[in-house]
Motif scaffolding. Structure first.
Motif, PDB file in Angstrom:
ATOM      1  N   VAL A 115      38.539 -33.479  15.264  1.00 21.68           N
ATOM      2  CA  VAL A 115      39.667 -32.607  15.579  1.00 21.68           C
ATOM      3  C   VAL A 115      40.304 -32.089  14.288  1.00 21.68           C
ATOM      4  N   ASP A 116      40.521 -32.966  13.311  1.00 18.72           N
ATOM      5  CA  ASP A 116      41.147 -32.533  12.051  1.00 18.72           C
ATOM      6  C   ASP A 116      40.297 -31.495  11.331  1.00 18.72           C
ATOM      7  N   ARG A 117      38.999 -31.669  11.306  1.00 25.84           N
ATOM      8  CA  ARG A 117      38.132 -30.683  10.650  1.00 25.84           C
ATOM      9  C   ARG A 117      38.136 -29.360  11.402  1.00 25.84           C
ATOM     10  N   LEU A 118      38.185 -29.432  12.726  1.00 26.67           N
ATOM     11  CA  LEU A 118      38.203 -28.203  13.524  1.00 26.67           C
ATOM     12  C   LEU A 118      39.500 -27.416  13.358  1.00 26.67           C
ATOM     13  N   LYS A 119      40.529 -28.041  12.817  1.00 24.66           N
ATOM     14  CA  LYS A 119      41.781 -27.331  12.544  1.00 24.66           C
ATOM     15  C   LYS A 119      41.640 -26.379  11.362  1.00 24.66           C
ATOM     16  N   VAL A 120      40.662 -26.642  10.472  1.00 21.86           N
ATOM     17  CA  VAL A 120      40.541 -25.826   9.254  1.00 21.86           C
ATOM     18  C   VAL A 120      39.220 -25.076   9.133  1.00 21.86           C
ATOM     19  N   ILE A 121      38.200 -25.468   9.885  1.00 19.20           N
ATOM     20  CA  ILE A 121      36.905 -24.785   9.842  1.00 19.20           C
ATOM     21  C   ILE A 121      36.290 -24.782  11.234  1.00 19.20           C
ATOM     22  N   ASP A 122      35.344 -23.884  11.455  1.00 24.40           N
ATOM     23  CA  ASP A 122      34.529 -23.921  12.669  1.00 24.40           C
ATOM     24  C   ASP A 122      33.326 -24.799  12.385  1.00 24.40           C
ATOM     25  N   MET A 123      32.867 -25.525  13.386  1.00 28.48           N
ATOM     26  CA  MET A 123      31.730 -26.421  13.199  1.00 28.48           C
ATOM     27  C   MET A 123      30.750 -26.270  14.352  1.00 28.48           C
ATOM     28  N   VAL A 124      29.483 -26.480  14.057  1.00 26.81           N
ATOM     29  CA  VAL A 124      28.426 -26.498  15.056  1.00 26.81           C
ATOM     30  C   VAL A 124      27.702 -27.822  14.910  1.00 26.81           C
ATOM     31  N   GLY A 125      27.768 -28.645  15.937  1.00 28.36           N
ATOM     32  CA  GLY A 125      27.044 -29.906  15.912  1.00 28.36           C
ATOM     33  C   GLY A 125      25.564 -29.661  16.159  1.00 28.36           C
ATOM     34  N   TYR A 126      24.698 -30.306  15.384  1.00 28.14           N
ATOM     35  CA  TYR A 126      23.258 -30.089  15.549  1.00 28.14           C
ATOM     36  C   TYR A 126      22.466 -31.388  15.563  1.00 28.14           C
ATOM     37  N   ALA A 127      23.136 -32.515  15.450  1.00 22.78           N
ATOM     38  CA  ALA A 127      22.438 -33.800  15.471  1.00 22.78           C
ATOM     39  C   ALA A 127      23.412 -34.883  15.913  1.00 22.78           C
ATOM     40  N   ARG A 128      22.882 -35.928  16.461  1.00 24.82           N
ATOM     41  CA  ARG A 128      23.692 -37.092  16.810  1.00 24.82           C
ATOM     42  C   ARG A 128      23.423 -38.156  15.757  1.00 24.82           C
ATOM     43  N   GLY A 129      24.460 -38.829  15.360  1.00 24.91           N
ATOM     44  CA  GLY A 129      24.298 -39.843  14.325  1.00 24.91           C
ATOM     45  C   GLY A 129      25.192 -41.028  14.592  1.00 24.91           C
ATOM     46  N   GLY A 130      25.226 -41.892  13.644  1.00 24.09           N
ATOM     47  CA  GLY A 130      26.044 -43.085  13.753  1.00 24.09           C
ATOM     48  C   GLY A 130      26.343 -43.622  12.373  1.00 24.09           C
ATOM     49  N   HIS A 131      26.788 -44.809  12.320  1.00 24.37           N
ATOM     50  CA  HIS A 131      27.052 -45.435  11.036  1.00 24.37           C
ATOM     51  C   HIS A 131      26.476 -46.838  11.058  1.00 24.37           C
ATOM     52  N   GLY A 132      26.290 -47.372   9.903  1.00 21.46           N
ATOM     53  CA  GLY A 132      25.748 -48.715   9.798  1.00 21.46           C
ATOM     54  C   GLY A 132      26.349 -49.420   8.605  1.00 21.46           C
ATOM     55  N   ILE A 133      26.031 -50.670   8.469  1.00 24.52           N
ATOM     56  CA  ILE A 133      26.539 -51.494   7.378  1.00 24.52           C
ATOM     57  C   ILE A 133      25.337 -51.986   6.577  1.00 24.52           C
ATOM     58  N   ALA A 134      25.388 -51.794   5.277  1.00 23.47           N
ATOM     59  CA  ALA A 134      24.330 -52.306   4.406  1.00 23.47           C
ATOM     60  C   ALA A 134      24.869 -53.525   3.669  1.00 23.47           C
ATOM     61  N   THR A 135      24.072 -54.578   3.610  1.00 25.15           N
ATOM     62  CA  THR A 135      24.471 -55.800   2.908  1.00 25.15           C
ATOM     63  C   THR A 135      23.350 -56.218   1.965  1.00 25.15           C
ATOM     64  N   ARG A 136      23.621 -57.236   1.194  1.00 27.32           N
ATOM     65  CA  ARG A 136      22.559 -57.799   0.360  1.00 27.32           C
ATOM     66  C   ARG A 136      21.484 -58.379   1.283  1.00 27.32           C
ATOM     67  N   PRO A 137      20.242 -58.473   0.796  1.00 27.86           N
ATOM     68  CA  PRO A 137      19.177 -59.031   1.639  1.00 27.86           C
ATOM     69  C   PRO A 137      19.570 -60.385   2.228  1.00 27.86           C
ATOM     70  N   GLY A 138      19.318 -60.525   3.506  1.00 33.89           N
ATOM     71  CA  GLY A 138      19.628 -61.771   4.202  1.00 33.89           C
ATOM     72  C   GLY A 138      21.078 -61.875   4.644  1.00 33.89           C
ATOM     73  N   ASN A 139      21.906 -60.891   4.268  1.00 35.12           N
ATOM     74  CA  ASN A 139      23.320 -60.874   4.639  1.00 35.12           C
ATOM     75  C   ASN A 139      23.988 -62.223   4.377  1.00 35.12           C
TER      76      ASN A 139
END
Length: 179
Positions: A115-139
């Motif tokens: 919503v905040d980005r759409l207040k200042v620019i127009d956007m076109v979504g073209y992919a679905r994504g997510g986020h993840g967490i990277a840790t040291r090997p073996g966490n």
């Protein structure tokens, strides 16, 4: 993030798959919509973050060529619109200000529609994504989405993780007394 900003996937039986740019041709209904000033300039300059991260946006083995999903989509878009594509590198947090300052004609980036980005620019979504967490090997610190309170976490400046998800998670940690 804005619900419904990205359309549901197309019917797979109606989608033509391309593995190279060969065969992608100008599409008159779309190419005729390119503004005259841009058509006269002959090139669409796209702001990109070449350090964004594979597989979406990164620099090739030569350290200079912009490659990845965003680069492939941009080059295909150039073919469809019948216009040259040029990439202008930037940091992620400078992409929207750069667009506003007209340092590039458009931006292609791994950027959530908010919503905040759409207040200042127009956007076109073209992919679905997510986020993840990277840790040291073996966490070894057993860090997970629900066990990061009190930890320092690196995020991309101006990303949804930095401006939406991170602050919300931090507030939740404070509320639970686990900050």
């Amino acid at each position: 993030e804005v619900q419904g900003a990205i359309p549901e996937p197309a019917n797979p039986s109606s989608v033509k798959e391309y593995t190279t740019l060969e065969g992608i041709k100008a599409f008159e209904p779309a190419s005729s919509l390119v503004p005259k000033d841009l058509r006269d300039k002959g090139v669409l300059v796209l702001g990109v973050d070449p350090a964004g991260g594979a597989p979406t946006s990164f620099s090739g083995s030569d350290g200079a060529t912009f490659v990845g999903l965003d680069a492939d989509i941009a080059r295909a878009l150039g073919r469809v619109l019948d216009i040259q594509i040029a990439f202008k590198g930037s940091t992620f947090d400078a992409l929207i200000p750069g667009l506003q300052a007209k340092r590039f004609d458009a931006v292609i980036a791994d950027m959530g529609v908010t919503v905040d980005r759409l207040k200042v620019i127009d956007m076109v979504g073209y992919a679905r994504g997510g986020h993840g967490i990277a840790t040291r090997p073996g966490n070894p610190l057993n860090i997970g989405e629900n066990s990061m309170c009190g930890r320092k976490v690196a995020v991309t400046l101006a990303s949804t993780q930095a401006v939406i998800k991170g602050p919300a998670y931090s507030a939740e940690c404070v509320t639970r007394g686990a900050a």
